[in-house]
Scaffold this motif. Structure first.
Motif, short mmCIF file in Angstrom:
data_model
loop_
_atom_site.label_atom_id
_atom_site.label_comp_id
_atom_site.label_asym_id
_atom_site.label_seq_id
_atom_site.Cartn_x
_atom_site.Cartn_y
_atom_site.Cartn_z
N PRO A 83 3.17 -3.29 -19.37
CA PRO A 83 2.47 -3.66 -18.38
C PRO A 83 2.07 -2.63 -17.44
CG PRO A 83 4.13 -5.18 -18.84
CD PRO A 83 4.51 -3.81 -19.55
N ARG A 84 1.14 -2.66 -16.59
CA ARG A 84 0.84 -1.60 -15.76
C ARG A 84 1.51 -1.88 -14.47
NH1 ARG A 84 -4.59 -1.56 -12.17
NH2 ARG A 84 -4.37 -3.92 -12.91
N ARG A 85 2.19 -0.80 -14.00
CA ARG A 85 2.84 -1.12 -12.71
C ARG A 85 1.92 -1.18 -11.45
NH1 ARG A 85 8.23 0.41 -13.62
NH2 ARG A 85 8.53 1.17 -15.90
N ILE A 86 2.24 -2.13 -10.70
CA ILE A 86 1.41 -2.29 -9.46
C ILE A 86 2.65 -1.80 -8.22
CG2 ILE A 86 0.55 -3.88 -7.70
CD1 ILE A 86 0.09 -5.52 -10.38
N GLU A 87 2.08 -0.87 -7.19
CA GLU A 87 2.99 -0.36 -6.14
C GLU A 87 2.77 -1.16 -4.94
OE1 GLU A 87 3.44 3.43 -3.42
OE2 GLU A 87 2.15 3.60 -5.29
N ILE A 88 3.73 -1.68 -4.50
CA ILE A 88 3.64 -2.82 -3.23
C ILE A 88 3.89 -1.89 -1.91
CG2 ILE A 88 4.55 -4.90 -2.12
CD1 ILE A 88 5.24 -6.06 -4.95
N LEU A 89 3.21 -1.83 -0.93
CA LEU A 89 3.57 -0.94 0.07
C LEU A 89 4.18 -1.92 1.07
CD1 LEU A 89 -0.04 0.60 0.26
CD2 LEU A 89 1.87 1.63 -0.57
N GLU A 90 5.01 -1.15 1.86
CA GLU A 90 6.00 -1.70 2.93
C GLU A 90 5.05 -2.04 4.04
OE1 GLU A 90 8.95 -2.54 2.53
OE2 GLU A 90 9.00 -2.16 0.60
N ASP A 91 5.19 -3.24 4.95
CA ASP A 91 4.45 -3.29 6.18
C ASP A 91 4.52 -2.37 7.32
OD1 ASP A 91 4.98 -6.91 5.99
OD2 ASP A 91 3.62 -5.65 5.08
N ASP A 92 5.79 -1.65 7.22
CA ASP A 92 5.94 -0.84 8.39
C ASP A 92 5.45 0.58 8.15
OD1 ASP A 92 7.92 -0.63 6.29
OD2 ASP A 92 9.74 -0.18 7.52
N GLU A 93 4.58 0.93 7.34
CA GLU A 93 3.90 2.27 6.93
C GLU A 93 3.03 2.40 8.21
OE1 GLU A 93 2.14 2.60 3.29
OE2 GLU A 93 3.88 2.37 2.43
N GLU A 94 2.62 3.76 8.39
CA GLU A 94 1.70 3.78 9.56
C GLU A 94 0.24 3.27 9.17
OE1 GLU A 94 1.57 7.90 10.99
OE2 GLU A 94 3.48 8.33 10.59
N PRO A 95 -0.34 2.99 10.07
CA PRO A 95 -1.81 2.34 9.77
C PRO A 95 -2.76 3.61 9.48
CG PRO A 95 -1.36 1.93 12.27
CD PRO A 95 0.03 2.68 11.46
N ALA A 96 -3.53 3.15 8.83
CA ALA A 96 -4.55 4.40 8.57
C ALA A 96 -5.53 4.58 10.05
CB ALA A 96 -5.67 3.84 7.55
N PRO A 97 -5.81 6.24 10.34
CA PRO A 97 -6.30 6.55 11.38
C PRO A 97 -7.61 5.52 11.49
CG PRO A 97 -6.28 8.35 9.89
CD PRO A 97 -5.86 7.16 9.26
N GLU A 98 -8.43 5.25 10.91
CA GLU A 98 -9.74 4.68 10.71
C GLU A 98 -9.78 3.38 11.45
OE1 GLU A 98 -8.89 5.80 7.94
OE2 GLU A 98 -8.78 4.02 6.48
#
Length: 123
Positions: A83-98
């Motif tokens: 199966p294709r792997r799905i990456e789960i991002l953590e909540d404490d990552e920096e928000p995108a600048p936009e």
């Protein structure tokens, strides 16, 4: 086992015969493709859709493609084996600048409410 050597020899000859037959068939098919490509190119030259030089290059290209396909084994279908792997991002990552600053304020408020909820649950 006197018959075993004869059986091995016959199996070897059978393999050589099959390989030879396959080579003859491939050469015959390649010749048929060349004839058909030449006829098509001749028709296009007669109609004025192609020059004689372009026709010659067309036939040569067709033959090269045919020879490459003979040399290359058929490729396996490209179906994924797992199966294709799905990456789960953590909540404490920096928000995108936009993102606007309100998003950061709301995120801080949600975080403080979650902290307060955990504190109340522990009491």
């Amino acid at each position: 086992m006197p018959g075993f050597g004869d059986m091995v020899q016959k199996a070897f000859y059978l393999g050589v015969g099959i390989a030879s037959y396959a080579g003859e068939k491939a050469t015959g098919k390649l010749a048929e493709v060349r004839d058909q490509a030449q006829k098509l190119a001749d028709e296009m030259v007669e109609r004025g859709e192609m020059s004689t030089e372009e026709a010659r290059r067309f036939v040569e290209d067709m033959m090269k493609q045919g020879q490459q396909q003979i040399k290359q084994p058929p490729s396996e279908p490209t179906t994924p084996r797992e199966p294709r792997r799905i990456e789960i991002l953590e909540d404490d990552e920096e928000p995108a600048p936009e993102k606007p600053p309100e998003v950061n304020n709301l995120r801080d408020q949600v975080q403080s409410l979650q902290d307060e909820l955990r504190r109340l649950q522990n009491e």
